[in-house]
Design a protein around this motif. Structure first.
Motif, PDB file in Angstrom:
ATOM      1  N   SER A   1       1.117  -1.379  -0.385  1.00 26.40           N
ATOM      2  CA  SER A   1      -0.136  -0.471  -0.203  1.00 26.40           C
ATOM      3  C   SER A   1       1.097   1.133  -0.244  1.00 26.40           C
ATOM      4  O   SER A   1       2.318   1.320   0.868  1.00 26.40           O
ATOM      5  N   CYS A   2      -0.076   2.749  -0.711  1.00 24.28           N
ATOM      6  CA  CYS A   2       1.040   3.740  -0.788  1.00 24.28           C
ATOM      7  C   CYS A   2       0.986   4.436   1.145  1.00 24.28           C
ATOM      8  O   CYS A   2       1.235   5.223   0.918  1.00 24.28           O
TER       9      CYS A   2
ATOM     10  N   CYS B   1      -9.921   4.558  -2.435  1.00 23.28           N
ATOM     11  CA  CYS B   1      -8.670   4.687  -2.595  1.00 23.28           C
ATOM     12  C   CYS B   1      -8.686   6.607  -2.024  1.00 23.28           C
ATOM     13  O   CYS B   1      -7.761   7.315  -2.603  1.00 23.28           O
TER      14      CYS B   1
ATOM     15  N   CYS C   1      -4.024   3.872   2.609  1.00 23.87           N
ATOM     16  CA  CYS C   1      -5.539   2.665   3.039  1.00 23.87           C
ATOM     17  C   CYS C   1      -4.869   2.403   4.339  1.00 23.87           C
ATOM     18  O   CYS C   1      -5.509   2.241   6.118  1.00 23.87           O
TER      19      CYS C   1
ATOM     20  N   THR D   1      -8.662   0.026  -3.044  1.00 27.81           N
ATOM     21  CA  THR D   1      -9.263  -0.400  -4.607  1.00 27.81           C
ATOM     22  C   THR D   1      -7.994  -1.134  -4.987  1.00 27.81           C
ATOM     23  O   THR D   1      -8.011  -2.222  -6.055  1.00 27.81           O
ATOM     24  N   CYS D   2      -6.391  -0.588  -4.175  1.00 31.74           N
ATOM     25  CA  CYS D   2      -5.327  -1.338  -4.522  1.00 31.74           C
ATOM     26  C   CYS D   2      -5.576  -2.944  -4.285  1.00 31.74           C
ATOM     27  O   CYS D   2      -5.659  -3.647  -5.344  1.00 31.74           O
TER      28      CYS D   2
HETATM   29  S1  SF4 Z   1      -6.003   2.181  -2.825  1.00 32.99           S
HETATM   30 FE1  SF4 Z   1      -5.091   4.196  -2.510  1.00 32.99          FE
HETATM   31  S2  SF4 Z   1      -4.478   5.024  -0.564  1.00 32.99           S
HETATM   32 FE2  SF4 Z   1      -5.227   2.511  -0.924  1.00 32.99          FE
HETATM   33  S3  SF4 Z   1      -3.134   1.648  -1.217  1.00 32.99           S
HETATM   34 FE3  SF4 Z   1      -3.835   2.011  -3.428  1.00 32.99          FE
HETATM   35  S4  SF4 Z   1      -3.459   4.078  -3.812  1.00 32.99           S
HETATM   36 FE4  SF4 Z   1      -2.691   3.610  -1.773  1.00 32.99          FE
END
Ligand code: SF4
Ligand code: SF4
Ligand code: SF4
Length: 292
Positions: free
Chosen positions: A15-16, A114, A19, A83-84
């Motif tokens: 994840s970035c 997201c 989340c 969503t990832c």
């Molecule tokens: S869904 Fe969006 S906020 Fe969550 S890890 Fe993926 S890119 Fe990041």
């Protein structure tokens, strides 16, 4: 009947961190009612039976995921957050990504977004708890925790699920082209075209709405995104737009956007006429109107 205490453990599989921040808010901010679900956060995966996973599953994290799954209490449930995790989102087709999650693990609940709002994550965990009950005791289908959503409304200009004003869409495909998550698919049919928005792939960036020349696509304040995994491919906004028949030559043609016609032709009568004739007849009619 043995008592179930859902013990939640979270891992990040690429994840970035967006989340993860929302998960922390869900877990530790009282107003999200998470404690009312009776869940307990644990620090050791061996104690857990409800695994929350954020991220699209990178190649490097795949072996760790397998290791964690082997250590969990059985039976357990998996809640994919973001969503990832559901569809890889903006990371789809990247060389570093092996996901989505359900390629490697049986996912029970998907929470798109997201990132998703804490309320949606809480809803996803609640559904996970019900699925855990079901796995242990064969109990009933999980249902929505209404109180979570009743207590919260979306802020102004919030970007939730996308929607389409069918009468304004001309099938120009701009939205499909600019979508970074390949969440929009436009397909021709015999009598028109379909416009599909797959909510589980959308990253709510708003690009489609920004670039749509007619204002047909727009975001809503709907953030109810926690769904059982069997709804992964059914949470879609499907619109079917039929061709019109030209009142002059009887050819079928893509209906023009009333919004665009209004801008191009300021007189109401011309606007009305142009809406009913095909582009070739429209050119002819406009030429005659201007030069005859
Ligand atoms: S869904 Fe969006 S906020 Fe969550 S890890 Fe993926 S890119 Fe990041
Ligand atoms: S929603 Fe807008 S951008 Fe997308 S196909 Fe329709 S008119 Fe074009
Ligand atoms: S907001 Fe529109 S452009 Fe952005 S990911 Fe969703 S559907 Fe695609």
């Amino acid at each position: 009947m043995s008592e179930i205490i859902p013990k939640v453990f979270r891992i990040n599989t690429g994840s970035c961190n967006g989340c993860d921040v929302e998960f922390v808010a869900t877990a530790f901010v009282d107003k999200f009612h998470i404690e009312s679900l009776g869940v307990e956060l644990v620090e050791d995966v061996k104690d857990s039976n409800l695994l929350v996973i954020t991220g699209p599953l990178t190649a490097k994290s795949e072996p760790f995921l397998k290791k964690y799954l082997n250590q969990m209490k059985k039976p357990f449930v998996v809640v994919g957050v973001g969503t990832c995790s559901v569809s890889c989102g903006i990371f789809r087709d990247s060389y570093a990504i092996n996901g989505p999650l359900d390629k490697f693990v049986e996912v029970d609940v998907n929470v798109a977004g997201c990132p998703p709002r804490p309320q949606s994550i809480a809803e996803g965990i609640a559904k996970g708890v019900k699925v855990l009950n079901q796995k242990m005791h064969g109990e009933v289908t999980p249902k929505k925790i209404d109180t979570i959503f009743q207590d919260f409304s979306a802020p102004q200009t919030f970007r939730g699920k996308m929607a389409l004003h069918e009468g304004m869409c001309t099938g120009c495909r701009t939205c499909e082209t600019v979508c970074p998550s390949t969440a929009i698919k436009i397909s021709k049919t015999d009598d028109g075209f379909t416009h599909n928005i797959w909510h589980n792939s959308c990253c709510y960036c708003g690009n489609c709405a920004y670039f749509c020349p007619t204002g047909a696509i727009h975001s809503t304040n709907n953030f109810d995104t926690a769904k059982l995994s069997n709804h992964k491919y059914t949470d879609i906004n499907i619109a079917h737009i039929e061709y019109e028949t030209c009142t002059k030559c009887q050819e079928k043609f893509m209906p023009p956007s009333r919004g665009l016609l209004g801008k191009a032709y300021v007189h109401d009568d011309v606007n009305k006429l142009n809406a009913k004739i095909c582009p070739s007849c429209r050119k002819e009619a406009n030429f005659k109107r201007m030069y005859a």
